[in-house]
Design a protein around this motif. Structure first.
Motif, PDB file in Angstrom:
ATOM      1  N   LEU A 137       0.826  -1.207   0.000  1.00 47.63           N
ATOM      2  CA  LEU A 137       0.000   0.000   0.000  1.00 47.63           C
ATOM      3  C   LEU A 137       0.863   1.262   0.000  1.00 47.63           C
ATOM      4  CD1 LEU A 137      -2.833  -1.018   2.511  1.00 47.63           C
ATOM      5  CD2 LEU A 137      -3.007  -0.726   0.027  1.00 47.63           C
ATOM      6  N   ALA A 138       1.985   1.194   0.748  1.00 51.68           N
ATOM      7  CA  ALA A 138       2.894   2.356   0.750  1.00 51.68           C
ATOM      8  C   ALA A 138       3.489   2.567  -0.640  1.00 51.68           C
ATOM      9  CB  ALA A 138       3.999   2.155   1.793  1.00 51.68           C
ATOM     10  N   GLY A 139       3.888   1.486  -1.305  1.00 52.06           N
ATOM     11  CA  GLY A 139       4.450   1.602  -2.661  1.00 52.06           C
ATOM     12  C   GLY A 139       3.415   2.098  -3.645  1.00 52.06           C
ATOM     13  N   ARG A 140       2.182   1.579  -3.503  1.00 50.12           N
ATOM     14  CA  ARG A 140       1.127   2.030  -4.429  1.00 50.12           C
ATOM     15  C   ARG A 140       0.816   3.511  -4.225  1.00 50.12           C
ATOM     16  NH1 ARG A 140      -4.790  -0.650  -4.271  1.00 50.12           N
ATOM     17  NH2 ARG A 140      -4.832   0.605  -2.360  1.00 50.12           N
ATOM     18  N   GLY A 141       0.900   3.981  -2.945  1.00 47.71           N
ATOM     19  CA  GLY A 141       0.656   5.404  -2.696  1.00 47.71           C
ATOM     20  C   GLY A 141       1.674   6.294  -3.398  1.00 47.71           C
ATOM     21  N   ASP A 142       2.933   5.836  -3.363  1.00 43.53           N
ATOM     22  CA  ASP A 142       3.968   6.605  -4.072  1.00 43.53           C
ATOM     23  C   ASP A 142       3.682   6.650  -5.563  1.00 43.53           C
ATOM     24  OD1 ASP A 142       6.587   5.347  -1.896  1.00 43.53           O
ATOM     25  OD2 ASP A 142       5.217   7.064  -1.669  1.00 43.53           O
ATOM     26  N   LEU A 143       3.289   5.505  -6.109  1.00 39.76           N
ATOM     27  CA  LEU A 143       2.998   5.450  -7.546  1.00 39.76           C
ATOM     28  C   LEU A 143       1.791   6.309  -7.904  1.00 39.76           C
ATOM     29  CD1 LEU A 143       3.605   1.635  -8.213  1.00 39.76           C
ATOM     30  CD2 LEU A 143       5.087   3.543  -8.867  1.00 39.76           C
ATOM     31  N   VAL A 144       0.792   6.304  -7.004  1.00 44.29           N
ATOM     32  CA  VAL A 144      -0.406   7.128  -7.267  1.00 44.29           C
ATOM     33  C   VAL A 144      -0.052   8.608  -7.275  1.00 44.29           C
ATOM     34  CG1 VAL A 144      -2.643   7.819  -6.316  1.00 44.29           C
ATOM     35  CG2 VAL A 144      -2.023   5.391  -6.436  1.00 44.29           C
ATOM     36  N   ASN A 145       0.829   8.981  -6.324  1.00 42.00           N
ATOM     37  CA  ASN A 145       1.267  10.390  -6.304  1.00 42.00           C
ATOM     38  C   ASN A 145       1.982  10.772  -7.598  1.00 42.00           C
ATOM     39  OD1 ASN A 145       0.212  10.749  -3.744  1.00 42.00           O
ATOM     40  ND2 ASN A 145       2.125  10.147  -2.731  1.00 42.00           N
ATOM     41  N   ASN A 146       2.826   9.810  -8.041  1.00 46.77           N
ATOM     42  CA  ASN A 146       3.506  10.089  -9.316  1.00 46.77           C
ATOM     43  C   ASN A 146       2.496  10.203 -10.458  1.00 46.77           C
ATOM     44  OD1 ASN A 146       5.995  10.081  -8.082  1.00 46.77           O
ATOM     45  ND2 ASN A 146       6.325   7.887  -8.454  1.00 46.77           N
ATOM     46  N   SER A 147       1.495   9.355 -10.449  1.00 45.55           N
ATOM     47  CA  SER A 147       0.472   9.396 -11.500  1.00 45.55           C
ATOM     48  C   SER A 147      -0.309  10.716 -11.461  1.00 45.55           C
ATOM     49  CB  SER A 147      -0.484   8.209 -11.338  1.00 45.55           C
ATOM     50  OG  SER A 147       0.201   7.002 -11.532  1.00 45.55           O
ATOM     51  N   SER A 148      -0.484  11.232 -10.238  1.00 42.26           N
ATOM     52  CA  SER A 148      -1.211  12.523 -10.119  1.00 42.26           C
ATOM     53  C   SER A 148      -0.441  13.644 -10.826  1.00 42.26           C
ATOM     54  CB  SER A 148      -1.396  12.854  -8.639  1.00 42.26           C
ATOM     55  OG  SER A 148      -2.191  11.891  -8.010  1.00 42.26           O
ATOM     56  N   GLY A 149       0.911  13.569 -10.703  1.00 40.06           N
ATOM     57  CA  GLY A 149       1.714  14.568 -11.413  1.00 40.06           C
ATOM     58  C   GLY A 149       1.541  14.467 -12.914  1.00 40.06           C
TER      59      GLY A 149
END
Length: 781
Positions: free
Chosen positions: A410-422
């Protein structure tokens, strides 16, 4: 001290030789032969009717969890669900009632067939023309004997005047049965009449039959280091033993393969259900993509879109991988938490963390062992309880690991989601159509990856299902020995022979202990310390005279030995008075007195033989001399001493007969006249031998003993009661016999004394005497 007393003491300290022990039992050789004949005959009868027992053996190799080979690694690649086994557990599985019940059902052992015999009934496993099969074996009730006959011409079985065909289910009073041809039966070519052979079969419940067979089967590991299990069974029919062991191995392998197939089938079912769902989602996404492109007439994407797509696709791929792993973790967690009944199968999918994968593998193995063990033992068995504890211990570890991995994912997916938001902020500069196309393509890639993964796992599971083999290999099929395992004919005959010898020894020994009469010289020494002068063997001749001039028989030599031994008792020219007595009548004192007197007379000595047994005189009768005038007349003063002395047919031997039997013998002996007579005879004769009455019933011998120089007490073998010897020992302490000594008379095959009486002459024997002489020397050695 008397020399013979010293000899007696020395004799008591000597150990009994082997020859003496043998000689004690040699006279009973006919009894031993009879015992041997009876026991050997009994052994022959036992072997005649005892059915021989054969031993059947087999062996099987188990893939142990402690062993691994390069070849097994390749096999394990195709065998995803093959849990390695423990040899001790497999021994218990082979000994389980569940497997043996199946063996009993397959071989129809619940309906054994027998042929009646005159003495015993024999198994007709191979000789019976038919096999009995029950349609419902679990309902079979115990019935001991059901007689039947078989007619080979009609192919029918007759039971209680009812005929039944072969190979058909028929209803009988014993249940629904079917009679099948016996494949082992070899017909002689003749038609079997229903009265020619008496067959019968029994019905035994499957449970009892399985218990009976299990008691005959022995299953043990070959050694502590190996993974080989040895199986053996003993029975009267070798073929039956071979069939039981082979069928047991067959049922065992089928059960092992069934367990593996059940695990693979559960996993395959789970994968197929997931494939159906993913396939439906993928088809929907592809239809949306197709409609979108058709509607907007999109054929290519700009370079910037391509770069964005690649970047976002890579990011989304990672997110999808994380989602896949989270989905798998959710599935496993849901299974572990919600599975209430133990013994289920954990789905074997996913490439999760190695620690989690190892924990799931252990959980799967424990649940598989629980499923297998639960079939053969009750739930309260220590083995089942141990497996339940192991499962309950490992489940929290699995859940904790899943929880830890979920946090990381979940922590890794959160980082990826943040990157996707950019990237989404950049997406606003891209045409809306291209953004929608990218979103649809991303969903398509995610579903396609999941679909491909599930297809791969389905193929692996199907391959393992198709290649399922047992985790064991038969090394040796069941094979029976050609020679019976029991009974051991040689051993039984030897035991019968030795048993007869031991039984004979015990009986003879008990006879000697329980008998009331004197059997050997040791019986004499137990009750008194009176010295032993010599012994005289039993004489089979009817004559009272066993010694004469020039006679060299064995018994004659014994009397010469007695004559010589008198010198050790102090008998010489000045001490010449010899008294003979015994405990009761019939012990042979008169016989000893006669032949001892003859032996002394043969030396040229004048011997006076006094018949002082005034109650039952025998000497005058033996010498054929009248008793009208004798000692009783002299004792009452009616005759002179010289008138009483009578010549015998033996030179130098004179007899003084008893005379008429008086009413008061003891009083006559005590009146003093006897002492005058003995003083007179001392001047006329070299030896004076006085034959008196027994000491136990009367006191005559005790009255006369002080007048004698030696008192010879005669004891007869197997005649004199031991109690009288005991009384003599007690009485001699009060009324001592003057210089007493024992003579052992009438000895029958009980050996000779240890001082050589009757030995060492080596000349003048008859053929019979010589054979006896050498036999004694051999036994003495």
């Amino acid at each position: 001290m008397n020399p013979l007393t010293n000899s007696h003491e020395i004799e008591q300290t000597e150990e009994v030789s082997i020859g003496d022990l043998l000689y004690k039992f040699v006279p009973y050789w006919p009894f031993f032969i009879i015992l041997v004949v009876f026991t050997v005959t009994g052994a022959w009868i036992y072997l005649r009717y005892k059915m021989p027992v054969y031993q059947t053996t087999a062996s099987i190799l188990i893939k142990d969890d402690k062993s691994s080979t390069p070849a097994s690694e390749l096999q394990n690649a195709f065998d995803m669900f093959g849990a390695k086994k423990n040899v001790e557990n497999e021994v218990e599985v082979l000994q389980s009632k569940t497997l043996m019940k199946q063996v009993v059902k397959n071989l129809h052992l619940y309906a054994p067939v027998f042929s009646s015999g005159r003495v015993i009934h024999q198994s007709a496993y191979e000789r019976s023309p038919i096999i009995v099969e029950a349609k419902f074996p679990d309902r079979v009730q115990n019935i001991k004997v059901i007689h039947f006959s078989y007619n080979s011409k009609l192919g029918e079985v007759e039971i209680h005047n009812s005929s039944y065909p072969l190979n058909q289910w028929v209803t009988t009073q014993y249940g629904i049965l079917r009679f099948l041809p016996n494949p082992y039966f070899k017909s002689s070519g003749k038609v079997i009449n229903e009265k020619s052979i008496d067959y019968f079969f029994s019905l035994v419940s499957v449970k009892n039959s399985a218990d009976q067979v299990l008691s005959q089967v022995n299953i043990t590991p070959s050694s502590k280091q190996s993974t080989v299990i040895d199986l053996s069974i003993q029975g009267e029919v070798p073929k039956r033993g071979e069939d039981i062991l082979n069928e047991l191995l067959k049922v065992y392998k089928e059960a092992a393969i069934l367990d593996k197939n059940q695990l693979a089938a559960n996993t395959l079912k789970f994968v197929n259900e997931r494939l159906a769902l993913v396939s439906s989602d993928l088809d929907s996404v592809e239809r949306v993509l197709q409609n979108f492109k058709s509607k907007n007439q999109i054929t290519d994407i700009s370079g910037q879109g391509q770069i964005y797509l690649q970047t976002v696709a890579a990011n989304d791929q990672k997110i999808s991988d994380i989602n896949v792993q989270l989905a798998i973790l959710n599935q496993v967690e849901e299974y572990v938490k919600n599975k209430g009944d133990l013994g289920g199968i954990v789905p074997a999918i996913g490439d999760s963390d190695p620690v989690l994968k190892d924990l799931l593998q252990k959980l799967s193995e424990l649940e598989l062992q629980y499923t297998q063990t639960k079939r053969i033992v009750p739930e309260n068995n220590p083995a089942v309880i141990s497996l339940v504890d192991g499962i309950n211990k490992i489940k929290p570890q699995v859940l904790e690991n899943i929880k830890s991995q979920r946090r990381n994912l979940l922590a890794g997916r959160g980082d990826l989601v943040n990157n996707s938001s950019g990237y989404n902020s950049i997406l606003k500069t891209i045409p809306e159509k291209e953004r929608e196309l990218l979103s649809i393509s991303r969903q398509q890639a995610i579903k396609n990856n999941i679909y491909t993964f599930l297809l791969q796992k389905r193929e692996e599971t199907a391959l393992s299902f198709a290649s399922a083999v047992a985790d064991s290999r038969i090394i040796d099929h069941a094979e029976s020995s050609d020679v019976p395992f029991s009974p051991k004919r040689t051993l039984i005959y030897l035991a019968a022979f030795l048993g007869a010898i031991v039984l004979g020894v015990i009986i003879v020994y008990l006879k000697d202990i329980l008998t009331r009469t004197v059997q050997q010289r040791s019986d004499i020494s137990k009750f008194t310390d009176i010295p032993f002068l010599g012994e005289v063997n039993f004489d089979r001749s009817k004559t009272p005279f066993v010694i004469s001039e020039g006679r060299r028989s064995y018994i004659a030599e014994q009397f010469r030995q007695l004559r010589t031994s008198l010198g050790y008792m102090g008998i010489d020219e000045s001490h010449k008075k010899i008294l003979l007595t015994s405990s009761i009548s019939g012990e042979g004192k008169s016989f000893i007195a006669i032949n001892l007197g003859i032996s002394l007379a043969l030396m040229g000595k004048k011997v006076a033989l006094l018949e002082l047994d005034l109650r039952k005189p025998k000497l005058s009768e033996q010498f054929d001399i009248s008793r009208k005038e004798g000692l009783s007349n002299f004792l009452i003063g009616k005759l002179q001493a010289e008138d009483v002395i009578k010549k015998t047919r033996f030179e130098n031997l004179s007899l003084l007969p008893s005379g008429p039997i008086p009413p008061n013998p003891s009083e006559l002996i005590s009146n003093g006249k006897l002492k005058e007579l003995i003083s007179y005879l001392e001047q006329k004769f070299d030896y004076i031998i006085m034959d008196t009455a027994p000491v136990n019933p009367v006191t005559d011998a005790l009255i006369i003993s002080p007048l004698a120089n030696v008192t010879l007490f005669v004891i007869r073998h197997d005649y004199t009661p031991k109690i009288f010897l005991q009384k003599l020992g007690q009485q001699n302490k009060i009324n001592n016999l003057n210089n007493p000594a024992f003579i052992y008379n009438g000895v029958r095959g009980k050996g000779v004394n240890k001082y050589g009486y009757g030995y060492g002459y080596g000349y003048g024997y008859t053929k019979e005497d010589k054979e006896d002489h050498w036999l004694r020397r051999i036994l003495k050695w």
